[in-house]
Design a protein around this motif. Sequence first.
Motif, PDB file in Angstrom:
ATOM      1  N   ASP A   1     -17.125 -10.624   2.350  1.00 23.41           N
ATOM      2  CA  ASP A   1     -16.482 -10.955   3.761  1.00 23.41           C
ATOM      3  C   ASP A   1     -15.317  -9.931   4.040  1.00 23.41           C
ATOM      4  O   ASP A   1     -14.436 -10.019   3.289  1.00 23.41           O
ATOM      5  CB  ASP A   1     -15.797 -12.489   3.555  1.00 23.41           C
ATOM      6  N   PHE A   2     -15.623  -9.217   4.718  1.00 21.31           N
ATOM      7  CA  PHE A   2     -14.587  -8.198   5.330  1.00 21.31           C
ATOM      8  C   PHE A   2     -13.529  -8.861   6.126  1.00 21.31           C
ATOM      9  O   PHE A   2     -12.333  -8.212   5.722  1.00 21.31           O
ATOM     10  CB  PHE A   2     -15.514  -7.130   6.431  1.00 21.31           C
ATOM     11  N   ASP A   3     -13.338  -9.685   6.759  1.00 19.01           N
ATOM     12  CA  ASP A   3     -12.442 -10.612   7.394  1.00 19.01           C
ATOM     13  C   ASP A   3     -11.459 -11.174   6.252  1.00 19.01           C
ATOM     14  O   ASP A   3      -9.988 -11.294   6.770  1.00 19.01           O
ATOM     15  CB  ASP A   3     -12.938 -11.557   8.415  1.00 19.01           C
ATOM     16  N   GLN A   4     -11.687 -11.192   5.201  1.00 20.10           N
ATOM     17  CA  GLN A   4     -10.974 -11.592   4.149  1.00 20.10           C
ATOM     18  C   GLN A   4      -9.993 -10.545   3.373  1.00 20.10           C
ATOM     19  O   GLN A   4      -9.448 -11.117   2.377  1.00 20.10           O
ATOM     20  CB  GLN A   4     -11.448 -12.773   3.338  1.00 20.10           C
ATOM     21  N   ARG A   5     -10.523  -9.431   3.590  1.00 17.97           N
ATOM     22  CA  ARG A   5      -9.981  -8.408   2.555  1.00 17.97           C
ATOM     23  C   ARG A   5      -8.580  -8.444   2.370  1.00 17.97           C
ATOM     24  O   ARG A   5      -8.002  -7.924   1.360  1.00 17.97           O
ATOM     25  CB  ARG A   5     -10.622  -6.924   3.146  1.00 17.97           C
ATOM     26  N   HIS A   6      -7.754  -8.695   3.394  1.00 22.55           N
ATOM     27  CA  HIS A   6      -6.184  -8.525   3.202  1.00 22.55           C
ATOM     28  C   HIS A   6      -5.694  -9.397   2.426  1.00 22.55           C
ATOM     29  O   HIS A   6      -5.030  -9.122   1.445  1.00 22.55           O
ATOM     30  CB  HIS A   6      -5.510  -8.579   4.776  1.00 22.55           C
ATOM     31  N   GLU A   7      -6.248 -10.742   2.334  1.00 22.69           N
ATOM     32  CA  GLU A   7      -5.831 -11.636   1.547  1.00 22.69           C
ATOM     33  C   GLU A   7      -6.121 -11.903   0.015  1.00 22.69           C
ATOM     34  O   GLU A   7      -5.487 -11.656  -0.826  1.00 22.69           O
ATOM     35  CB  GLU A   7      -6.219 -12.969   1.742  1.00 22.69           C
ATOM     36  N   LYS A   8      -7.550 -11.144  -0.188  1.00 21.30           N
ATOM     37  CA  LYS A   8      -8.012 -10.848  -1.112  1.00 21.30           C
ATOM     38  C   LYS A   8      -7.431  -9.789  -1.752  1.00 21.30           C
ATOM     39  O   LYS A   8      -7.218  -9.679  -3.202  1.00 21.30           O
ATOM     40  CB  LYS A   8      -9.838 -10.680  -1.150  1.00 21.30           C
ATOM     41  N   TYR A   9      -7.081  -8.860  -0.933  1.00 23.11           N
ATOM     42  CA  TYR A   9      -6.298  -7.452  -1.609  1.00 23.11           C
ATOM     43  C   TYR A   9      -5.333  -8.086  -2.465  1.00 23.11           C
ATOM     44  O   TYR A   9      -4.784  -7.348  -3.498  1.00 23.11           O
ATOM     45  CB  TYR A   9      -6.224  -6.462  -0.622  1.00 23.11           C
ATOM     46  N   LEU A  10      -4.407  -8.726  -1.651  1.00 22.84           N
ATOM     47  CA  LEU A  10      -2.973  -9.247  -2.245  1.00 22.84           C
ATOM     48  C   LEU A  10      -2.979  -9.908  -3.368  1.00 22.84           C
ATOM     49  O   LEU A  10      -2.291  -9.788  -4.549  1.00 22.84           O
ATOM     50  CB  LEU A  10      -2.352 -10.049  -1.112  1.00 22.84           C
ATOM     51  N   GLU A  11      -4.029 -10.871  -3.576  1.00 28.49           N
ATOM     52  CA  GLU A  11      -4.339 -11.679  -4.831  1.00 28.49           C
ATOM     53  C   GLU A  11      -4.584 -10.654  -5.945  1.00 28.49           C
ATOM     54  O   GLU A  11      -4.305 -10.764  -7.238  1.00 28.49           O
ATOM     55  CB  GLU A  11      -5.189 -12.895  -4.546  1.00 28.49           C
ATOM     56  N   SER A  12      -5.622  -9.777  -5.708  1.00 28.42           N
ATOM     57  CA  SER A  12      -6.268  -8.810  -6.580  1.00 28.42           C
ATOM     58  C   SER A  12      -5.193  -7.908  -7.194  1.00 28.42           C
ATOM     59  O   SER A  12      -5.261  -7.586  -8.403  1.00 28.42           O
ATOM     60  CB  SER A  12      -7.504  -8.262  -6.025  1.00 28.42           C
ATOM     61  N   LEU A  13      -4.305  -7.607  -6.306  1.00 30.09           N
ATOM     62  CA  LEU A  13      -3.172  -6.651  -6.739  1.00 30.09           C
ATOM     63  C   LEU A  13      -2.219  -7.262  -7.708  1.00 30.09           C
ATOM     64  O   LEU A  13      -1.701  -6.766  -8.669  1.00 30.09           O
ATOM     65  CB  LEU A  13      -2.203  -5.817  -5.390  1.00 30.09           C
TER      66      LEU A  13
ATOM     67  N   PHE B   1      -8.825 -17.046  -3.970  1.00 27.10           N
ATOM     68  CA  PHE B   1     -10.084 -16.527  -4.378  1.00 27.10           C
ATOM     69  C   PHE B   1     -10.245 -16.429  -5.930  1.00 27.10           C
ATOM     70  O   PHE B   1     -11.176 -16.275  -6.406  1.00 27.10           O
ATOM     71  CB  PHE B   1      -9.914 -15.036  -3.672  1.00 27.10           C
ATOM     72  N   PHE B   2      -9.217 -16.548  -6.805  1.00 27.24           N
ATOM     73  CA  PHE B   2      -9.120 -16.356  -8.247  1.00 27.24           C
ATOM     74  C   PHE B   2      -8.421 -17.749  -8.834  1.00 27.24           C
ATOM     75  O   PHE B   2      -7.321 -17.812  -8.457  1.00 27.24           O
ATOM     76  CB  PHE B   2      -8.660 -15.335  -8.589  1.00 27.24           C
ATOM     77  N   ASP B   3      -9.128 -18.389  -9.953  1.00 27.10           N
ATOM     78  CA  ASP B   3      -8.581 -19.360 -10.735  1.00 27.10           C
ATOM     79  C   ASP B   3      -8.660 -18.732 -12.251  1.00 27.10           C
ATOM     80  O   ASP B   3      -9.709 -18.676 -12.832  1.00 27.10           O
ATOM     81  CB  ASP B   3      -9.156 -20.519 -10.350  1.00 27.10           C
ATOM     82  N   ILE B   4      -7.385 -18.179 -12.953  1.00 26.95           N
ATOM     83  CA  ILE B   4      -7.731 -17.702 -14.109  1.00 26.95           C
ATOM     84  C   ILE B   4      -6.579 -18.266 -15.089  1.00 26.95           C
ATOM     85  O   ILE B   4      -5.540 -18.320 -14.642  1.00 26.95           O
ATOM     86  CB  ILE B   4      -7.384 -16.126 -14.182  1.00 26.95           C
ATOM     87  N   LYS B   5      -7.254 -18.677 -16.126  1.00 29.20           N
ATOM     88  CA  LYS B   5      -6.333 -19.485 -16.969  1.00 29.20           C
ATOM     89  C   LYS B   5      -6.258 -18.800 -18.126  1.00 29.20           C
ATOM     90  O   LYS B   5      -7.282 -18.913 -19.120  1.00 29.20           O
ATOM     91  CB  LYS B   5      -6.915 -20.896 -17.153  1.00 29.20           C
TER      92      LYS B   5
END
Length: 358
Positions: free
Chosen positions: A132-144, A162-166
């Motif tokens: 999803d192109f429209d979610q790129r900003h939110e996903k970018y911040l989490e990924s960073l 977007f991510f649940d890491i334990k």
Amino acid sequence: MECWIMPILGKDMTFGLFFLNSVAPWKTDAEELRDGLEQIKGADQLGFHSAWIAEHNARAYGVVSSTSVYLAAAAAQTNTIMLGSAVSRLPLHHPLQLAEDMALVDIISNGRLYLGVGKGYDALEYEAYNIDFDQRHEKYLESLDILTTALKNEKVTYAGKFFDIKDIPVYPRPVRRSGPPIFVMVSGNDSSIINAAKQGHSFVLGGITNEDTNHKIALYKKSALESGLTPEYVENAVARSGKLLFCYVAKTTEQAQEEYRKGLEWYMSERDNRPTFGVIDRERNIDYQRFLQSENTLVGSPEKVIHDIQEYKRITGLNNMILWMNIGGQPQRQVLKSMKLFSEKVMPYFSQTEHSIR
């Protein structure tokens, strides 16, 4: 002699090279990618400070779909040059896998990795991967956040949209315990430079004016200091940072301008998904003479390029330039010749604190 070169005072400058790896009609994918690796190997031998690899997919103007793969190949055949991604598009990768891949590159290169990150701007590249192109900003911040944590810590725990890491272990570990320096690519938006400053990341500036360059550097320093970073840390982060500039050197300015033109014009016509660097008008015509007059362009004889770098340094104060010599699949012979001339005739001028030549 085309012009007098006046003395310049200041710290030594460093020069990197930028690689987009465009497949123009006169080259094959394999030729361009092999030529790029040969250029990086040559840059290492010629004393360039860094080589930066762009990441794209579904576009002929950039065919490196994974910076980590190409950087690993470059790392294996070089010794001292720093190797950077410009950029790894975070929303198109799982951040843990990217951290693992980049740690491998850092190890292969013995700690020579610069990790440049960004969101990506092309909707087609997202559509190709069903992201999803429209979610790129939110996903970018989490990924960073996850990427930064994974490179600095042996385990990652994260809960987001977007991510649940334990408590996941991350291997291999990079050479530097703090991880490789992270660079944020910045163009017109002030929010990017502010976020980079608050997080303590360095930056690479795109095709913005010198006035905006000065504004963003001042904003970075102010935001970083206000976030609690020490003056020493901020100065080091800025010293690593730089700006992308078009560059090509030949014996005469006329020859340089003529040799650089074909690749530049093809790239500008191919990259038609948004206006670029102010050289494409509403009718999509390319004004090459206007391009040559841009403050982001260093195309000419060694004397002219030295003069233009002097002006750039005087106005912006930046000591690091990332030069785009192989734009649009330039002939390999020409690119290697330009690199050699720059190394032999331009670099030495900026390797000391005071010069007086003409």
